[in-house]
Design a protein around this motif. Structure first.
Motif, PDB file in Angstrom:
ATOM      1  N   ARG A 155      46.985  32.228  51.423  1.00 28.79           N
ATOM      2  CA  ARG A 155      47.350  32.442  49.557  1.00 28.79           C
ATOM      3  C   ARG A 155      46.311  33.013  49.132  1.00 28.79           C
ATOM      4  O   ARG A 155      45.249  33.116  49.216  1.00 28.79           O
ATOM      5  CB  ARG A 155      46.998  30.786  49.126  1.00 28.79           C
ATOM      6  N   VAL A 156      46.765  33.912  48.192  1.00 28.95           N
ATOM      7  CA  VAL A 156      45.782  35.075  47.243  1.00 28.95           C
ATOM      8  C   VAL A 156      46.939  34.959  45.634  1.00 28.95           C
ATOM      9  O   VAL A 156      48.185  34.576  45.447  1.00 28.95           O
ATOM     10  CB  VAL A 156      46.239  36.464  47.677  1.00 28.95           C
ATOM     11  N   GLU A 157      45.650  35.339  44.971  1.00 27.01           N
ATOM     12  CA  GLU A 157      46.061  34.773  43.790  1.00 27.01           C
ATOM     13  C   GLU A 157      45.403  35.735  42.998  1.00 27.01           C
ATOM     14  O   GLU A 157      44.358  36.742  42.718  1.00 27.01           O
ATOM     15  CB  GLU A 157      45.783  33.645  43.432  1.00 27.01           C
ATOM     16  N   ALA A 158      45.715  36.754  42.155  1.00 25.48           N
ATOM     17  CA  ALA A 158      45.232  37.247  40.864  1.00 25.48           C
ATOM     18  C   ALA A 158      45.699  37.214  39.529  1.00 25.48           C
ATOM     19  O   ALA A 158      46.705  36.807  39.375  1.00 25.48           O
ATOM     20  CB  ALA A 158      45.786  39.172  41.181  1.00 25.48           C
ATOM     21  N   PHE A 159      44.688  37.536  37.776  1.00 29.42           N
ATOM     22  CA  PHE A 159      45.335  36.686  37.665  1.00 29.42           C
ATOM     23  C   PHE A 159      45.070  38.111  36.411  1.00 29.42           C
ATOM     24  O   PHE A 159      43.792  39.230  36.479  1.00 29.42           O
ATOM     25  CB  PHE A 159      45.391  35.981  36.852  1.00 29.42           C
ATOM     26  N   ARG A 160      45.679  38.456  34.787  1.00 32.83           N
ATOM     27  CA  ARG A 160      45.305  39.744  33.765  1.00 32.83           C
ATOM     28  C   ARG A 160      46.053  39.365  32.796  1.00 32.83           C
ATOM     29  O   ARG A 160      46.786  38.068  32.455  1.00 32.83           O
ATOM     30  CB  ARG A 160      46.324  40.894  34.048  1.00 32.83           C
ATOM     31  N   ASP A 161      45.148  38.693  31.019  1.00 28.42           N
ATOM     32  CA  ASP A 161      45.390  38.519  29.669  1.00 28.42           C
ATOM     33  C   ASP A 161      45.954  39.656  29.074  1.00 28.42           C
ATOM     34  O   ASP A 161      45.454  40.907  29.600  1.00 28.42           O
ATOM     35  CB  ASP A 161      44.202  38.250  29.291  1.00 28.42           C
ATOM     36  N   LEU A 162      48.011  39.875  29.573  1.00 28.74           N
ATOM     37  CA  LEU A 162      47.717  40.753  28.849  1.00 28.74           C
ATOM     38  C   LEU A 162      48.386  40.600  27.244  1.00 28.74           C
ATOM     39  O   LEU A 162      48.452  39.640  26.660  1.00 28.74           O
ATOM     40  CB  LEU A 162      49.277  41.188  29.507  1.00 28.74           C
ATOM     41  N   ALA A 163      47.756  41.792  26.264  1.00 21.47           N
ATOM     42  CA  ALA A 163      48.119  41.555  24.754  1.00 21.47           C
ATOM     43  C   ALA A 163      49.167  41.752  24.814  1.00 21.47           C
ATOM     44  O   ALA A 163      50.023  43.409  24.035  1.00 21.47           O
ATOM     45  CB  ALA A 163      46.880  43.525  24.210  1.00 21.47           C
ATOM     46  N   ALA A 164      50.307  40.967  25.116  1.00 22.27           N
ATOM     47  CA  ALA A 164      51.867  40.698  24.532  1.00 22.27           C
ATOM     48  C   ALA A 164      52.033  39.599  24.622  1.00 22.27           C
ATOM     49  O   ALA A 164      51.832  38.497  25.006  1.00 22.27           O
ATOM     50  CB  ALA A 164      53.105  41.668  25.225  1.00 22.27           C
ATOM     51  N   MET A 169      47.486  43.598  43.970  1.00 19.33           N
ATOM     52  CA  MET A 169      48.117  42.405  42.952  1.00 19.33           C
ATOM     53  C   MET A 169      47.453  43.043  41.257  1.00 19.33           C
ATOM     54  O   MET A 169      47.716  43.230  40.840  1.00 19.33           O
ATOM     55  CB  MET A 169      47.985  40.953  43.007  1.00 19.33           C
ATOM     56  N   ARG A 170      45.731  42.725  40.886  1.00 14.87           N
ATOM     57  CA  ARG A 170      45.402  43.050  40.315  1.00 14.87           C
ATOM     58  C   ARG A 170      45.839  44.660  39.211  1.00 14.87           C
ATOM     59  O   ARG A 170      45.587  44.573  38.618  1.00 14.87           O
ATOM     60  CB  ARG A 170      43.665  43.226  40.903  1.00 14.87           C
ATOM     61  N   GLY A 171      45.898  45.368  40.832  1.00 12.45           N
ATOM     62  CA  GLY A 171      46.225  46.868  40.504  1.00 12.45           C
ATOM     63  C   GLY A 171      47.450  47.539  39.359  1.00 12.45           C
ATOM     64  O   GLY A 171      47.293  47.584  38.915  1.00 12.45           O
TER      65      GLY A 171
END
Length: 145
Positions: free
Chosen positions: A2-11, A131-133
């Motif tokens: 299992r691998v996970e990444a997240f990001r807050d997107l301005a939309a 994933m982060r990129g």
């Protein structure tokens, strides 16, 4: 594995969803995708299938088929890996303070007992970085449109 990444997107989640459901454009932001093709007439529901030429460590290496097994716009998309790589990839969108938290989770396996799991564990840090990129690329794409 299992691998996970997240990001807050301005939309908004709706705007992010409209970007991620454009299959052929995914190679513009997903770093390991060389190209993406839709294989089924249905594009926007459970059962839609796509084909992706993937890079591994920057080398175009294998073509993968994926099938939509979860479709809840604009919140969740779940793809089943239907080729050599098995498992699911989940994209979850959650509104957070005027933006959207995009969480990408991959649950993957290879059909080679033990050795497959070891290979995936060794690849895991590269996949997380990829994933982060990709999520950073998606933010740039959304901002530019």
């Amino acid at each position: 594995m299992r691998v996970e990444a997240f990001r807050d997107l301005a939309a908004s989640p709706e705007r992010v969803w409209s970007s991620i459901e454009r299959w052929e454009d995914q190679s513009r932001w997903i770093r390991d995708a060389v190209w993406v093709r839709v294989l089924t007439p249905e594009r926007a529901s459970v059962g839609a299938r796509i084909e992706v030429l993937n890079r591994v460590l920057r080398v175009p290496l294998f073509t993968e088929q994926l099938e939509v097994v979860g479709w809840e716009p604009p919140r969740t998309m779940v793809m089943a890996h239907r080729s050599f790589v098995r498992g699911t990839g989940t994209w979850s969108l959650e509104p957070v303070d005027g933006s959207t938290r995009f969480t990408w989770t991959e649950e993957l396996s290879l059909p080679i007992p033990l050795l497959g799991e070891l290979a995936l564990l060794a690849y895991r840090p590269f996949l997380r970085r990829l994933m982060r990129g990709s999520l950073a690329n998606l933010q740039r794409l959304i901002t530019a449109t």
